[in-house]
Design an enzyme around this catalytic site. Structure first.
Site, PDB file in Angstrom:
ATOM      1  N   GLU A   1     -27.823 -56.486  25.038  1.00 43.70           N
ATOM      2  CA  GLU A   1     -27.338 -57.882  25.078  1.00 43.70           C
ATOM      3  C   GLU A   1     -28.495 -58.863  24.840  1.00 43.70           C
ATOM      4  O   GLU A   1     -28.318 -59.872  24.146  1.00 43.70           O
ATOM      5  CB  GLU A   1     -26.647 -58.185  26.411  1.00 43.70           C
TER       6      GLU A   1
ATOM      7  N   ASP B   1     -28.875 -52.755  18.993  1.00 44.82           N
ATOM      8  CA  ASP B   1     -29.219 -51.385  19.406  1.00 44.82           C
ATOM      9  C   ASP B   1     -30.694 -51.093  19.097  1.00 44.82           C
ATOM     10  O   ASP B   1     -31.391 -50.442  19.866  1.00 44.82           O
ATOM     11  CB  ASP B   1     -28.345 -50.357  18.673  1.00 44.82           C
TER      12      ASP B   1
HETATM   13 ZN   LIG Z   1     -23.318 -55.834  21.117  1.00 46.45          ZN
END
Ligand SMILES: [Zn+2]
Length: 411
Positions: A276, A357
């Site tokens: 996040e 990611d």
């Molecule tokens: Zn995401």
């Protein structure tokens, strides 16, 4: 000519329906009774079978709901339903803004009421059967009522302003409407978590303890202020875990669902948090808002070219041209364009997920992100082998296998 408009509208509705059915069908061909090779080590036999049942039931249910919606709208168009509601709304006032508000109020309220039985079945039968549902009947209806009030204030407010400009300046209304809507979009993006979410959920800061210490040390390392991390009672409605980032600059907030905390280890939660923070770090909210503003401007401009044409209202069976009837026909005619725009938004969103990611893998251990993603997917019985064409059109996130492979490559 107005007949042609009507036929195009019907053509678009039917095409849209058939196309969705086709994609759903493609997805259903990927279902299997035996555990696929690529999922060994992710799903066990029993969980996999359960996920296939969940998929199948949802598929059949969506055929019923989308067919019902299509039949309903076709019947409504056949009987000039929009023109009848417009006539009825005109009995209350001669002010075009008030008529439009009553018109949309009736249309949206009635269509939402008609959806309620389906939504009750989905929540209290399908989700319940698979152990996901935590919603009570009371919460369900309170959510509905809050949603209606919020929709009436926000949607009604924007509609009133747009028509007011249209009455004042004519075709140029789109520039003013664009300005006001853009300011509003930035406002909502900034205050969504502090103003809208608390109407539906309780947010609280992290409790003292190991998890907080772990998060503090990670946030300090990457330079993210901890005051912006909140825990939300997602367990009020569903057992499914989630997390999201919202806001801009000083108003940034990361929200972790309490269901996530129950399911994941401390290290895995930090990995989700890192993902996040990655969205924040790579400025994904900012770019999303800018692209929404550009899209809104484009839509309003095209709307301004058509809205004065009385044929739009006539296509719905009314000889009394109005902004709101024109808007309905325009909405139908514009839907293929918005579908294409949505497709691009999904492509960008999937790219952003990879980027987040990547950030998480660079700043904490990739295997924790991998195991967190696996746990969350299995737990919510996600479809791990969707058809690639279905993914291309509908997925805002890459599939679990794609993400695992990507993180593996980075490690
Ligand atoms: Zn995401």
């Amino acid at each position: 000519m107005h007949q042609t408009f009507l036929y195009i509208v019907i053509g678009i509705l039917v095409f849209d329906y058939l196309f969705d059915q086709f994609l759903d069908y493609l997805n259903s061909t990927k279902r299997s009774t035996i555990l696929p090779k690529e999922l060994i080590g992710i799903y066990d036999e029993e969980k996999y079978r359960k996920s296939q049942d969940y998929e199948r039931i949802n598929y059949h249910f969506s055929i019923i709901t989308s067919s019902f919606s299509l039949i309903l709208i076709l019947i409504f168009l056949y009987f000039s339903g929009f023109a009848l509601v417009d006539e009825y709304a005109r009995t209350f006032s001669s002010n075009s803004i008030i008529i439009a508000l009553i018109f949309f109020g009736i249309i949206l309220f009635v269509s939402d009421i008609l959806q309620i039985p389906f939504s009750l079945y989905d929540t209290f039968w399908i989700e319940e059967k698979f152990g996901f549902n935590k919603t009570t009947i009371k919460t369900f209806f309170l959510d509905k009522i809050k949603g209606w009030i919020l929709g009436a204030i926000i949607g009604g407010g924007i509609l009133a302003i747009v028509i007011w400009f249209y009455n004042k300046v004519g075709t140029d209304f789109w520039i003013y409407a664009w300005g006001i809507i853009s300011v509003f979009m930035v406002f909502i993006a900034m205050f969504y978590t502090s103003l809208i979410v608390p109407l539906f959920n309780r947010l609280k800061p992290l409790e003292e303890g190991d998890l907080k210490n772990e998060i503090v040390s990670f946030s300090t390392k990457v330079g993210f202020q901890l005051e912006n991390v909140f825990i939300m009672d997602g367990s009020k409605r569903s057992t499914k875990g989630n997390a999201y980032f919202s806001g801009l600059g000083k108003r940034k907030k990361i929200v972790l669902f309490d269901t996530l905390i129950d399911k994941l280890s401390k290290e895995e939660i930090v990995a989700v948090l890192a993902h996040e923070i990655g969205h924040y770090n790579k400025k994904h909210t900012l770019t999303a808002i800018i692209s929404s503003i550009i899209q809104t401007g484009l839509t309003l401009y095209i709307l301004s070219l058509f809205i004065g044409n009385p044929l739009l209202s006539k296509a719905l069976g009314s000889d009394n041209p109005s902004f709101h009837l024109g808007l309905i026909t325009f909405g139908f005619l514009y839907s293929p364009i918005s579908m294409v725009l949505g497709l691009f938004m999904n492509i960008i969103s999937r790219k952003n997920e990879y980027a987040a990611d990547q950030y998480a893998t660079e700043n904490c251990k990739g295997e924790f992100l991998q195991s967190a993603l696996k746990t969350l997917s299995i737990d919510s019985l996600s479809n791990l082998t969707p058809h690639p064409l279905y993914v291309f059109f509908n997925y805002s996130h890459p599939t679990l296998l794609e993400r695992l492979k990507y993180i593996e490559k980075l490690k």
